[in-house]
Write a protein that holds these residues in place. Sequence first.
Motif, PDB file in Angstrom:
ATOM      1  N   ALA A  37       4.460  -2.212   2.028  1.00 11.70           N
ATOM      2  CA  ALA A  37       3.692  -1.156   2.671  1.00 11.70           C
ATOM      3  C   ALA A  37       2.661  -0.628   1.675  1.00 11.70           C
ATOM      4  O   ALA A  37       3.018  -0.158   0.592  1.00 11.70           O
ATOM      5  CB  ALA A  37       4.627  -0.039   3.139  1.00 11.70           C
ATOM      6  N   ASP A  38       1.381  -0.757   2.039  1.00 14.43           N
ATOM      7  CA  ASP A  38       0.284  -0.343   1.149  1.00 14.43           C
ATOM      8  C   ASP A  38      -0.191   1.047   1.559  1.00 14.43           C
ATOM      9  O   ASP A  38      -0.878   1.197   2.565  1.00 14.43           O
ATOM     10  CB  ASP A  38      -0.863  -1.364   1.243  1.00 14.43           C
ATOM     11  CG  ASP A  38      -1.823  -1.240   0.064  1.00 14.43           C
ATOM     12  OD1 ASP A  38      -1.740  -0.244  -0.686  1.00 14.43           O
ATOM     13  OD2 ASP A  38      -2.671  -2.139  -0.097  1.00 14.43           O
ATOM     14  N   GLU A  39       0.218   2.045   0.811  1.00 15.39           N
ATOM     15  CA  GLU A  39      -0.132   3.441   1.107  1.00 15.39           C
ATOM     16  C   GLU A  39       0.147   3.776   2.557  1.00 15.39           C
ATOM     17  O   GLU A  39      -0.741   4.274   3.255  1.00 15.39           O
ATOM     18  CB  GLU A  39      -1.633   3.670   0.847  1.00 15.39           C
ATOM     19  CG  GLU A  39      -2.036   3.441  -0.579  1.00 15.39           C
ATOM     20  CD  GLU A  39      -2.112   4.715  -1.370  1.00 15.39           C
ATOM     21  OE1 GLU A  39      -1.628   5.755  -0.883  1.00 15.39           O
ATOM     22  OE2 GLU A  39      -2.627   4.659  -2.476  1.00 15.39           O
TER      23      GLU A  39
ATOM     24  N   LYS B 248      -3.064  -2.589  -7.419  1.00 16.81           N
ATOM     25  CA  LYS B 248      -1.872  -2.444  -6.577  1.00 16.81           C
ATOM     26  C   LYS B 248      -1.964  -3.297  -5.308  1.00 16.81           C
ATOM     27  O   LYS B 248      -1.039  -4.015  -4.956  1.00 16.81           O
ATOM     28  CB  LYS B 248      -1.658  -0.965  -6.201  1.00 16.81           C
ATOM     29  CG  LYS B 248      -1.513  -0.043  -7.410  1.00 16.81           C
ATOM     30  CD  LYS B 248      -1.276   1.398  -7.003  1.00 16.81           C
ATOM     31  CE  LYS B 248      -2.396   2.019  -6.190  1.00 16.81           C
ATOM     32  NZ  LYS B 248      -3.688   2.145  -6.896  1.00 16.81           N
ATOM     33  N   SER B 249      -3.095  -3.200  -4.609  1.00 12.51           N
ATOM     34  CA  SER B 249      -3.244  -3.977  -3.364  1.00 12.51           C
ATOM     35  C   SER B 249      -3.315  -5.468  -3.662  1.00 12.51           C
ATOM     36  O   SER B 249      -2.787  -6.289  -2.909  1.00 12.51           O
ATOM     37  CB  SER B 249      -4.506  -3.541  -2.593  1.00 12.51           C
ATOM     38  OG  SER B 249      -4.371  -2.196  -2.181  1.00 12.51           O
ATOM     39  N   THR B 250      -3.959  -5.810  -4.775  1.00 13.35           N
ATOM     40  CA  THR B 250      -4.028  -7.221  -5.192  1.00 13.35           C
ATOM     41  C   THR B 250      -2.624  -7.765  -5.408  1.00 13.35           C
ATOM     42  O   THR B 250      -2.285  -8.862  -4.940  1.00 13.35           O
ATOM     43  CB  THR B 250      -4.871  -7.340  -6.484  1.00 13.35           C
ATOM     44  OG1 THR B 250      -6.155  -6.757  -6.242  1.00 13.35           O
ATOM     45  CG2 THR B 250      -5.035  -8.774  -6.919  1.00 13.35           C
TER      46      THR B 250
ATOM     47  N   PHE C  57      -0.198  -2.386   6.583  1.00 13.92           N
ATOM     48  CA  PHE C  57      -1.480  -2.250   5.892  1.00 13.92           C
ATOM     49  C   PHE C  57      -1.934  -0.795   5.925  1.00 13.92           C
ATOM     50  O   PHE C  57      -1.650  -0.057   6.872  1.00 13.92           O
ATOM     51  CB  PHE C  57      -2.545  -3.104   6.581  1.00 13.92           C
ATOM     52  CG  PHE C  57      -2.261  -4.575   6.531  1.00 13.92           C
ATOM     53  CD1 PHE C  57      -2.661  -5.344   5.451  1.00 13.92           C
ATOM     54  CD2 PHE C  57      -1.588  -5.199   7.568  1.00 13.92           C
ATOM     55  CE1 PHE C  57      -2.393  -6.700   5.401  1.00 13.92           C
ATOM     56  CE2 PHE C  57      -1.318  -6.557   7.531  1.00 13.92           C
ATOM     57  CZ  PHE C  57      -1.721  -7.307   6.441  1.00 13.92           C
ATOM     58  N   GLN C  58      -2.690  -0.445   4.893  1.00 14.69           N
ATOM     59  CA  GLN C  58      -3.203   0.923   4.811  1.00 14.69           C
ATOM     60  C   GLN C  58      -4.066   1.267   6.028  1.00 14.69           C
ATOM     61  O   GLN C  58      -4.007   2.358   6.553  1.00 14.69           O
ATOM     62  CB  GLN C  58      -4.024   1.056   3.521  1.00 14.69           C
ATOM     63  CG  GLN C  58      -4.497   2.452   3.244  1.00 14.69           C
ATOM     64  CD  GLN C  58      -5.046   2.585   1.834  1.00 14.69           C
ATOM     65  OE1 GLN C  58      -5.193   1.613   1.116  1.00 14.69           O
ATOM     66  NE2 GLN C  58      -5.342   3.796   1.440  1.00 14.69           N
ATOM     67  N   GLN C  59      -4.865   0.311   6.457  1.00 13.50           N
ATOM     68  CA  GLN C  59      -5.770   0.565   7.587  1.00 13.50           C
ATOM     69  C   GLN C  59      -5.196   0.095   8.918  1.00 13.50           C
ATOM     70  O   GLN C  59      -5.936  -0.270   9.826  1.00 13.50           O
ATOM     71  CB  GLN C  59      -7.132  -0.090   7.338  1.00 13.50           C
ATOM     72  CG  GLN C  59      -7.821   0.370   6.061  1.00 13.50           C
ATOM     73  CD  GLN C  59      -8.029   1.882   6.017  1.00 13.50           C
ATOM     74  OE1 GLN C  59      -8.147   2.530   7.061  1.00 13.50           O
ATOM     75  NE2 GLN C  59      -8.064   2.454   4.822  1.00 13.50           N
TER      76      GLN C  59
HETATM   77 MG   LIG Z   1      -5.224  -0.406  -2.775  1.00 14.21          MG
END
Ligand SMILES: [Mg+2]
Length: 241
Positions: free
Chosen positions: A186-188, A65-67, A110-112
């Motif tokens: 939007a990643d998580e 997914k992130s890729t 980003f998730q972080q």
């Molecule tokens: Mg991911």
Amino acid sequence: MSVDTAAPRTRSPRPGPGTGPLLRVEGVTRHFTVSGTRIDVLHDCTFQVERGEVVAVVGQSGSGKSTLLNVLGLLDRPSGGSYVFDGVDTTRLGEGPRSRLRGEGIGFVFQQFHLLERRTALANVGVPMVLAGVPVLRRRARARELLEAVGLGHRLHSQPHQLSGGEQQRVALARALSRQPALILADEPTGALDAASSTVIMDQLLEQARIRDAAVVVVTHDPKVAARTDRVVELVEGRTR
Ligand SMILES: [Mg+2]
Ligand SMILES: Nc1ncnc2c1ncn2[C@@H]1O[C@H](COP(=O)(O)OP(=O)(O)OP(=O)(O)O)[C@@H](O)[C@H]1O
């Protein structure tokens, strides 16, 4: 709570930027080589996203997914296949035009979070506008307006370490929206948040699609988040369904 009150983009009848689906990935593959061993992560991803559409990307941990999101965000290049963004085949573009397209057209949450430490919330939201050459007073006014819209009008001068996880994520969202991108990735974005903060983030993302005709692609594990989107794309072992 509205971040942007601007009228939806007008659509041109001619082919090219501004018409057709906002993005189309076709037969996209991505592999990495680690210590001489090839790892195939994306095998065959094909889908498109319309302007104003909100799409959830779901799939098991490690499914890519992130890729995939990094490819959509022009942060990474596919190993094969094509990625057309706003009528432009990005696979053929050099770094300069790619980074211009990214800056002007894409906002990434980003998730972080990836906020700058030792910079206030106001300064963090202003970063994309500094890169775009927006004058300082306009930049500050817009950053303030964006932070107020995500409920952080009382935290303008706080630095990331002085903010909760949910507050930092809302700063990251405000930053992603600062240049009114046609595509928001939007990643998580709600992964680390409680239900109330998740709702604020999703409300904002949906509003961007409704008011501004932006396209939104959100990676999520949360069925409640996926249920609020228009469509779900599932990644299974690097293939879209
Ligand atoms: Mg991911
Ligand atoms: N730069 C890289 N080099 C080597 N392997 C990578 C790289 N990036 C990702 N991978 C591998 O690709 C696979 C998919 O990773 P990815 O981060 O896209 O998964 P994901 O679906 O986002 O998972 P999660 O839900 O845990 O965030 C993983 O097995 C990971 O180890």
